[in-house]
Design an enzyme around this catalytic site. Structure first.
Site, short mmCIF file in Angstrom:
data_model
loop_
_atom_site.label_atom_id
_atom_site.label_comp_id
_atom_site.label_asym_id
_atom_site.label_seq_id
_atom_site.Cartn_x
_atom_site.Cartn_y
_atom_site.Cartn_z
N LYS A 172 0.87 -1.17 0.00
CA LYS A 172 0.00 0.00 0.00
C LYS A 172 0.91 1.22 0.00
O LYS A 172 1.62 1.48 0.98
CB LYS A 172 -0.91 -0.02 1.23
N GLY B 208 -8.42 9.72 10.00
CA GLY B 208 -8.72 10.01 11.40
C GLY B 208 -9.72 11.15 11.59
O GLY B 208 -9.94 11.58 12.71
N ALA C 102 -9.84 5.49 4.49
CA ALA C 102 -9.72 6.64 5.40
C ALA C 102 -10.99 7.47 5.53
O ALA C 102 -11.69 7.73 4.55
CB ALA C 102 -8.58 7.57 5.00
N GLY C 103 -11.24 7.86 6.75
CA GLY C 103 -12.31 8.82 7.04
C GLY C 103 -13.62 8.20 7.51
O GLY C 103 -14.46 8.91 8.06
N ASN D 158 -9.69 1.78 9.96
CA ASN D 158 -8.78 1.62 11.10
C ASN D 158 -9.29 2.42 12.30
O ASN D 158 -9.79 1.85 13.26
CB ASN D 158 -7.36 2.04 10.71
N SER D 159 -9.20 3.76 12.23
CA SER D 159 -9.51 4.58 13.40
C SER D 159 -10.87 4.26 14.01
O SER D 159 -11.00 4.16 15.23
CB SER D 159 -9.48 6.07 13.02
#
Lengths: 356, 259
Positions: free
Chosen positions: B98, B159, B185-186, B207-208
């Site tokens: 990645k 994040g 993301a997001g 993830n977050s």
């Protein structure tokens, strides 16, 4: 006469920060803590990158009135030779440390650039990340240091209050306020990836200092857009030189300042050292702080000698071992992270020229 | 079967997990298991061969049924990312990389120019390149041209939890892309993963939202279900939204007129 740059005095960008710092109600502190905690968790997660300082030398050419290493102190002077540096690093690695901050005083004949560069070379052989807190350097020197594997420079203005600055820095190269102020820019221009800023709280009005620190950070972010910024919150503790802070900052105010910075700068790394006591460190770890020192010795040769002799640059308030501190983090559901960098990313950051 | 196809690799799960930000490796592993993910990403900077406890690579590589996708987070240039990719492949044996290049460590926005260069080189060296990008449809096609295995546009800033703030651009990328589009993301809520899948994304990376939850394993399971639900809805075909009002006087009544 020294004239401060506009970006350091213009208040347009920091009204919210100023309001957070001036409001001293307990309720507002609690509200800020909740907001800061949520922002920190969202952006940085539940991890805590850790580092430890290595004092290479306590030689110094400056006369900072508040510092135990100032050149008029009777503190015995010492510098680590190459073999001693290797041994100290080996002792630090035994503690699990993989991220090291190398420190010296102001440049002297005994401890100059070549000595520092050699120390970075040695540290980079076995540490995953090497940063430096030493004397201001030239762009070329920073570029060389970056080439040796130094990824970050910490350089505190100490206080942005010009009059107080000139009074406290009694002699030596550090007396030049503007030269020191421009040091982060030279470092970034030289390819250093991350700049650590800070004021030494206690030297002057903390709100004014905090606001100017914020403006300094924003100026660097906008001008050197590739540069990483981290902000530390050292507070004047009893020094070997016996200096009494004229503007003492208590726990509540220091916490307020740190929380306010998290809210004002959601993506910036905020650092807290072992100057602070365990309860304060553990509490702030979950609320705003995203990088901490651990198992620190502030004397030259302190890791092998095993304990702080009282002749360090400052008194350590959190003397827990690495394992004890990690356990405290884990009990707060925060993972201690010893390696959060990859040496493959070392080397001068290119294109760090200002965009204007 | 409806599988996620990345070059020659097939995955039945369309949820990819990020492994940073967790409170411990054990919590992270529980979340990975609960998520049903078969592909997880791990930053090279979190490979730690000296300190066992914070190492993410070791525990993940022992998890059965998991393919690792190392990432270059921390790299700020193409050269650094290429170096990191080679070290990662050496250490992990995974063909996936990645490519994550953010020149500014604060906002973590991907650099399109450096990413393009790294992707070109790494794809030519046989890597299965998964570039993390801003939602730029032209960049996505350029990356496809140089042989990337997928494109990974951000839903919103890493994040930030702002979900699919980039939905309009994402829909163009999805419509035009011949390689899998993975929203990375997001995402904050499982419903946003479902929405991304309903739009036609091939997979989502989270993830977050999982790591920061009070109960990461439970949140991971919720994302598993919502990703699956969104995919099934996409495959079934969503009812069209009605966007046009019907005029009271027909607009096409002239069509049958004689003169």
């Amino acid at each position: 006469m020294t004239i401060l740059p506009d970006w350091l005095t213009d208040n347009n960008d920091c009204r919210e920060l100023e309001a957070m710092l001036r409001n001293r109600s307990p309720e507002s502190l609690e509200t800020m803590a909740a907001r800061s905690r949520a922002m920190t968790l969202r952006r940085f997660g539940r991890t805590m990158p850790l580092y430890a300082p290595l004092y290479l030398s306590n030689y110094c050419s400056s006369g900072c009135a508040y510092c135990g290493f100032a050149s008029d102190r009777t503190t015995p002077r010492r510098k680590l030779d190459e073999e001693e540096i290797r041994r100290e690093i080996a002792a630090m690695k035994q503690l699990g440390i993989q991220d090291i901050l190398l420190l010296t005083g102001e440049r002297t004949a005994a401890v100059g650039f070549e000595y520092l560069k050699r120390a970075v070379d040695i540290a980079a052989e076995s540490m995953q990340r090497v940063t430096v807190e030493a004397f201001p350097m030239s762009v070329e020197e920073y570029r060389e240091l970056a080439g040796s594997g130094c990824t970050g420079i910490t350089i505190y203005q100490e206080t942005y209050d010009l009059l107080q600055y000139e009074a406290l820095h009694r002699w030596g190269p550090k007396k030049d306020y503007l030269y020191r102020l421009a040091t982060p820019e030279r470092a970034l221009e030289g390819g250093i990836k991350t700049i650590g800023l800070g004021v030494l709280f206690g030297l002057s009005d903390p709100v004014t200092d905090a606001l100017m620190l914020y403006r300094h950070a924003r100026h660097l972010e906008k001008t050197y857009w590739r540069g990483g910024i981290s902000i530390s919150f050292p507070r004047l503790r009893p020094q070997t030189g016996g200096y009494e802070p004229t503007h003492p900052v208590d726990d509540h105010l220091l916490a307020r300042i740190i929380l306010a910075f998290r809210i004002a700068m959601p993506d910036v790394e905020l650092v807290l050292s072992t100057r602070e006591k365990p309860s304060f460190r553990d509490g702030m770890a979950g609320l705003a702080i995203t990088r901490m020192s651990i198992a620190s010795r502030t004397t030259v040769g302190g890791y092998l000698e095993g304990e702080n002799s009282g002749e360090g640059q400052f008194e350590i308030s959190d003397s827990r071992t690495a394992e004890e501190f990690c356990q405290a983090l884990r009990s707060r559901r925060i993972e201690p992270v010893f390696k959060n960098w990859e040496p493959a990313y070392n080397g001068p950051s290119r294109n760090t020229l200002p965009c204007s | 079967m409806d599988h996620l196809q990345l070059a020659a690799h097939t995955f039945s799960s369309r949820l990819i997990l990020g492994t940073g930000k967790f409170s411990s490796a054990a919590v992270m592993l529980e979340a990975v298991k609960a998520s049903g993910a078969q592909l997880v990403t791990v930053a090279l900077r979190r490979f730690n061969r000296e300190q066992l406890e914070d190492d993410l690579f070791g525990p993940l590589s022992e998890l059965p049924g998991i393919t690792l996708m190392p990432n270059t987070s921390g790299a700020s240039t193409a050269a650094e990312a290429i170096k990191a990719a080679n070290i990662s492949r050496e250490l992990s044996g995974s063909p996936f990389i990645k490519v994550e290049i953010h020149p500014n460590p604060q906002h973590l926005m991907p650099d399109p120019i450096e990413t393009m260069e790294a992707a070109r080189v790494l794809a030519s060296e046989g890597f299965l390149v998964m570039p993390y990008i801003s939602p730029d449809p032209v960049l996505a096609k350029r990356l496809e041209e140089v042989g990337c295995a997928s494109v990974m546009p951000l839903g919103s800033a890493i994040g930030s939890g702002q979900g699919l703030a980039s939905a309009a651009m994402l829909s163009i990328i999805i419509r035009e892309s011949s390689i899998p589009v993975i929203v990375d993301a997001g995402l904050r809520a499982p419903s946003e993963a479902a929405r991304a899948m309903e739009m036609g994304c091939s997979a989502v990376l989270v993830n977050s939202a999982i790591a920061a939850s009070d109960n990461p394993a439970e949140m991971a399971a919720a994302f598993r279900d919502s990703t699956d639900a969104g995919r099934r809805a996409f495959k079934a075909g969503l009812m069209r939204e009605s966007r046009e009002a019907v005029a009271t006087s027909p607009l096409t009544s002239f069509l049958g007129e004689q003169s």
